[in-house]
Design a protein around this motif. Sequence first.
Motif, PDB file in Angstrom:
ATOM      1  N   VAL A   1      -6.123  10.958  -2.254  1.00 51.35           N
ATOM      2  CA  VAL A   1      -6.364   9.824  -1.097  1.00 51.35           C
ATOM      3  C   VAL A   1      -5.311  10.158  -0.292  1.00 51.35           C
ATOM      4  O   VAL A   1      -5.207   9.476   1.022  1.00 51.35           O
ATOM      5  N   ALA A   2      -4.174  10.792  -0.614  1.00 49.20           N
ATOM      6  CA  ALA A   2      -2.850  10.592   0.320  1.00 49.20           C
ATOM      7  C   ALA A   2      -2.316  12.108   0.244  1.00 49.20           C
ATOM      8  O   ALA A   2      -2.168  12.607  -1.150  1.00 49.20           O
TER       9      ALA A   2
ATOM     10  N   HIS B   1       1.785  13.774   1.705  1.00 53.87           N
ATOM     11  CA  HIS B   1       2.954  13.647   2.407  1.00 53.87           C
ATOM     12  C   HIS B   1       4.130  14.872   2.098  1.00 53.87           C
ATOM     13  O   HIS B   1       4.187  15.134   1.260  1.00 53.87           O
TER      14      HIS B   1
ATOM     15  N   TYR C   1       0.836  -1.325   0.028  1.00 54.33           N
ATOM     16  CA  TYR C   1       0.041   0.042   0.002  1.00 54.33           C
ATOM     17  C   TYR C   1       0.788   1.301  -0.048  1.00 54.33           C
ATOM     18  O   TYR C   1       0.617   2.171   0.779  1.00 54.33           O
ATOM     19  N   HIS C   2       1.796   1.390  -0.718  1.00 56.12           N
ATOM     20  CA  HIS C   2       2.781   2.356  -0.979  1.00 56.12           C
ATOM     21  C   HIS C   2       2.942   2.568  -2.402  1.00 56.12           C
ATOM     22  O   HIS C   2       2.973   1.822  -3.336  1.00 56.12           O
TER      23      HIS C   2
ATOM     24  N   THR D   1       4.580   6.558   5.888  1.00 57.95           N
ATOM     25  CA  THR D   1       3.549   6.089   6.199  1.00 57.95           C
ATOM     26  C   THR D   1       2.478   6.496   7.173  1.00 57.95           C
ATOM     27  O   THR D   1       3.025   6.932   8.177  1.00 57.95           O
TER      28      THR D   1
ATOM     29  N   HIS E   1      -3.730   4.531   6.667  1.00 57.81           N
ATOM     30  CA  HIS E   1      -3.665   3.806   5.407  1.00 57.81           C
ATOM     31  C   HIS E   1      -3.480   2.566   5.701  1.00 57.81           C
ATOM     32  O   HIS E   1      -3.730   1.674   4.769  1.00 57.81           O
TER      33      HIS E   1
ATOM     34  N   SER F   1       2.760   6.217   1.503  1.00 59.36           N
ATOM     35  CA  SER F   1       1.484   5.276   1.466  1.00 59.36           C
ATOM     36  C   SER F   1       0.355   5.923   0.965  1.00 59.36           C
ATOM     37  O   SER F   1       0.027   7.231   0.928  1.00 59.36           O
ATOM     38  N   VAL F   2      -0.544   4.760   0.717  1.00 58.74           N
ATOM     39  CA  VAL F   2      -1.983   5.244   0.238  1.00 58.74           C
ATOM     40  C   VAL F   2      -3.022   4.313   0.846  1.00 58.74           C
ATOM     41  O   VAL F   2      -2.638   3.355   1.392  1.00 58.74           O
ATOM     42  N   PRO F   3      -4.233   4.525   0.926  1.00 64.93           N
ATOM     43  CA  PRO F   3      -5.325   3.665   1.727  1.00 64.93           C
ATOM     44  C   PRO F   3      -5.010   2.319   1.071  1.00 64.93           C
ATOM     45  O   PRO F   3      -5.127   2.207   0.198  1.00 64.93           O
ATOM     46  N   SER F   4      -5.173   1.290   2.155  1.00 68.25           N
ATOM     47  CA  SER F   4      -4.932   0.014   1.801  1.00 68.25           C
ATOM     48  C   SER F   4      -5.955  -0.655   1.014  1.00 68.25           C
ATOM     49  O   SER F   4      -5.996  -1.493   0.652  1.00 68.25           O
TER      50      SER F   4
END
Length: 379
Positions: free
Chosen positions: A349-350, A352, A310-311, A364, A368, A320-323
């Motif tokens: 969705v992410a 960083h 999930y990265h 991370t 996520h 990371s992004v939502p799993s």
Amino acid sequence: MGCSRSTVAAVFAAANTAGVGFGEVAELGVDEVRRLLLPDPSAPVSDRAAPDFEYVHHELGRPSVTLLLLWNEYVARCRQTGEVPYQYSFFNEQYRRWAKATGASMRIPRNPGESVEVDWAGDPMAYADPITGQPVNGWLFVAAFSFSAYSYVETFADMTLGSWITVHAFENFGGAGRLLIPDNLRTGVSKADRYEPVLNPAYARLAEHYGTAIVPARIKARDKPVAEGSVRFVAGQVSAVLRDRRFVGLAELNEAIFAEVDRINAKPFQKREDSPWIVFYRDEQPLLVPLPQVRFELADLRKAKAGPNYHVQVEKNLYSVPSTLLIGRQLDVRITSHTVEVFDGAERVASHARFVGVTNRYATVPMHMPEAHRSRLVA
């Protein structure tokens, strides 16, 4: 004589109408014969009052003066003298013919706060690299309001899009004009075209962010007289005034340029009242598009896929992004100098902080992670 049949026929018809034979024009010059037989079509009709187009052209250079206003004044004068004026459409046509015949540039109406013209100055200015001491060329970026000619000038180390995005100029002005008029150069225009130039996507996003519209100047047209004049002013005055000074680093060079430009902006106009500084702060700044709360950052757009962990990988670092996203799903990544943002379609969705100067780092966000991984992290 290299004349067309229609021209020859027109000459004979004009001679017959005027009752003029060859013997009467044989000793005359070409221009005299032309005036005798083929009068200038722009010459006023005898029963109409002839406008003073030299005065019209001069007045159009003054703030807020339009052809319609000058035609109304012309009509009022005709009424006072009992003369017959031209209709407005013919008045405009006659002025265009006069401007073309005399080589005068057509006056383009400029409204306060409407347009900002931008360009690069042709000649670079030198400064010393603060680390090596070696001479380096700096390139002069110019932004000027079409109405007031109030200018902003800054030196950059290159002429890339990162230097071209106009953010510093907008912040100096305290707002943006409704139109941004660049040249058809590759920095801001991906494909130059007389009628439909294609904008660089990042430059288009800049315009959307600041609520302005980019209208590239036409090829070989006089759509940017203020900025082009400011370019000459930079080369002729700023560069000349600072020619004997030595600067260490861009910051020191720009500090000197800003001071010189402030002096020029405060200098009175030669052919109109006040100065660029007065006209800008009095007439233009209140009409500018307000600046957004967040400064525009030049972004690099890329594609990335969500991995089994999930990265997504960006420049040898992982974010990371939502799993819950499907493994291998194609995502959009927006990279600025400080952040890495991930989008699934239109949804972010992410987000960083960007790793700079390092590799193989993981960023991370606990939310996520899958539930099992989060519980293991807590334990």
